[in-house]
Design an enzyme around this catalytic site. Structure first.
Site, PDB file in Angstrom:
ATOM      1  N   HIS A   4      16.674 -16.323 -13.650  1.00 26.14           N
ATOM      2  CA  HIS A   4      17.331 -16.656 -12.371  1.00 26.14           C
ATOM      3  C   HIS A   4      18.815 -16.276 -12.387  1.00 26.14           C
ATOM      4  CE1 HIS A   4      17.319 -18.168  -8.470  1.00 26.14           C
ATOM      5  NE2 HIS A   4      16.925 -19.418  -8.647  1.00 26.14           N
ATOM      6  N   ASP A  24      17.188 -13.484  -7.849  1.00 26.84           N
ATOM      7  CA  ASP A  24      17.149 -14.591  -6.907  1.00 26.84           C
ATOM      8  C   ASP A  24      15.706 -14.886  -6.499  1.00 26.84           C
ATOM      9  OD1 ASP A  24      19.921 -14.815  -6.913  1.00 26.84           O
ATOM     10  OD2 ASP A  24      20.142 -13.316  -5.314  1.00 26.84           O
TER      11      ASP A  24
END
Length: 533
Positions: A504, A508
């Site tokens: 992450h 995204d």
């Protein structure tokens, strides 16, 4: 003795890989007869014999990378020279070099067979080349015991590194007279494993450095001298204590790992002891830092079995934990209707196998679909390097493969440019090599994205762990008939859950979901792959 060296490779080409040897040590060769073939990033170069004679030894084995003018082999002119004549000729060749001249990096490379001979009817069995960045291995299994007869090239033992298993063949025929490194022993690169009596092996070299013949300086030399010291570069005039040499050989220590305290940097026996203590200190500290084991009832202790983790299993455990500690790992899920892929596969699988000689599986469809999606969402195919994001304009696809010794991930290079047949052939070949323990480290490095198929073991859903430094891994699962609403009607459809674990920090949620949706679309309508949609 005539040296065979790497010829000029062409403008801007500084190194090559030894692809094939057409001769082996002991073979007779004629002038201009092809000895070996080198591969560069531009052309293939044949290396002819400069003289007629006997190929006495091969210095750079197949697969090794060598620089321009590096030593490839030695040829004894005329009839095969006796060991003493070889030694004298080699000493004379080295004496003709200017004082202080460093020999080419390729000169120190191990011969094609891991052995040395002392000229007295004994052949040493040495640890073979383990690969780049691998400096030690564990002796896993001896297939022969002391006193057994062995044939040349018969497998003597198997070594385990943190990545692959390595078989050690007998360099000569004879009797296994002594095993120096028993099962469970950790050995360094170029350490001695055993001794074969009554055999004559190819690629023989003197078993110890002569007083007037300094050992070749390089990473592979057991007695290589440090460059810094009172004796000047290489300190070829400094002879280590015999007891220290013996201790280093027994413990599998490299000369570079020991700091000499004697005159002019001479290594003494106590220096070897200090080096061993220093090497074991980090291990002791790591042992002390481990969480204590929960108490075990006395009646249960006798029914437990304690087995040491293999080096491969230790590496798997360490890398998976590092991935959890380093990456901001998150998993997103979707499901795919496999109806169209299964129909297409059933329709063409026989014709596909007949033409290409390999079965049409689901992995080629998933690989193609992932390559297609990675072009649209390139951050899933990227990696973090410090404060930079490195985007890969290619796809080296890792295919997680279960083996009897643990999970490995062979890499299919440039998978995005391969056909369905090319992908299936690569998967079949590398899968077999993985299960046989024959994969090299180069075949498991450089992957940019990974696919893991837990469905073959019956997994319905899981959250795969990243394979660092990659930023994405796709988990495939079991195909299961489930009731689905199709055009207002409930139908039984072959469904599969997909899981994408991603980092992450650079991917995204939108990018992760988009990637999975593109994979789903491509699999539910495979024609999109043909039209690049």
């Amino acid at each position: 003795m005539t040296e065979v060296r790497v010829p000029t490779l062409g403008e801007s080409v500084t190194e090559a890989t030894v692809a094939t040897w057409f001769k082996k040590p002991g073979d007779s060769v004629a002038v201009d007869e092809m000895l070996c073939e080198l591969e560069t990033d531009k052309v293939t170069v044949e290396v002819p014999s400069p003289v007629a004679g006997t190929l006495s030894d091969i210095v750079a084995g197949e697969g090794e990378t060598v620089g321009v003018d590096a030593l490839l082999a030695n040829i004894s002119e005329g009839a095969s020279a006796a060991p003493d004549e070889d030694k004298d000729a080699d000493r004379g060749a080295r004496a003709s070099e200017p004082a202080g001249t460093a020999r080419a990096a390729g000169d120190a490379a191990p011969t094609s067979k891991p052995s040395t001979s002392d000229g007295g009817g004994e052949t040493k069995v040495m640890v073979p080349t383990l690969g780049e960045s691998v400096s030690e291995a564990t002796v896993a299994t001896w297939f022969k015991k002391e006193g057994d007869s062995v044939a040349q090239d018969e497998t003597l033992c198997e070594l385990e590194t943190d990545k692959v298993s390595v078989e050690v063949p007998a360099p000569a025929a004879g009797t296994l007279s002594k095993i120096i490194a028993p099962e469970g022993t950790t050995v360094q690169a170029d350490a001695q494993l055993a001794v074969i009596a009554g055999g004559e092996g190819g690629g023989a070299q003197p078993s110890k450095p002569e007083a007037d013949e300094p050992p070749a300086e390089g990473k592979g030399s057991q007695y290589a001298q440090p460059e810094a010291g009172n004796g000047g570069p290489g300190r070829s005039d400094v002879e280590d204590a015999p007891s220290a040499k013996k201790a280093m050989a027994e413990k599998g220590l490299n000369r570079d790992d020991v700091q000499g305290s004697g005159r002019d940097g001479r290594v003494m026996k106590e220096d070897v002891g200090r080096a061993l203590a220093a090497a074991s200190a980090p291990r002791a500290e790591a042992e002390a830092s481990k969480a204590p084991r929960a108490p075990v009832a006395a009646e249960d202790a006798g029914r437990e079995e304690r087995v040491k983790m293999t080096r491969l299993r230790q590496t798997i455990a360490r890398r998976l934990k590092d991935a959890q500690n380093t990456a901001a790992m998150l998993t997103t899920y979707n499901e795919v209707d496999m109806t169209e892929v299964m129909a297409l596969r059933n329709e063409y699988k026989d014709l596909f196998e007949k033409k290409h000689g390999v079965r049409l599986g689901f992995m080629s469809f998933f690989t193609k679909a992932c390559c297609h999606a990675l072009k649209e969402v390139p951050e899933v195919n990227a990696e973090i390097d410090g404060t930079d994001i490195v985007y890969k304009n290619f796809v080296h696809m890792g295919i997680a493969t279960g083996t009897p010794t643990g999970l490995v991930v062979p890499v299919i290079r440039d998978a995005d440019s391969l056909s369905f047949a090319g992908i299936e052939k690569a998967i079949a070949e590398k899968g077999k090599r993985a299960r046989d323990g024959k994969l090299s480290m180069a075949e498991m490095q450089g992957g940019t994205f990974t696919i893991s198929n837990g469905g073959v073991y019956g997994s319905l859903m899981s959250s795969p762990i990243l394979n660092p430094p990659q930023s994405g891994i796709l988990g495939m699962h079991k195909i299961q008939q489930r009731p689905m609403v199709v055009d207002g009607r409930i139908e039984a459809r072959p469904m599969m859950y997909l899981a994408l674990s991603y980092d992450h920090r650079i991917v995204d949620g939108k990018g992760a979901v988009t990637f999975l949706v593109r994979v789903k679309e491509a699999l539910e309508d495979p024609r999109r792959l043909l039209m690049d949609l």
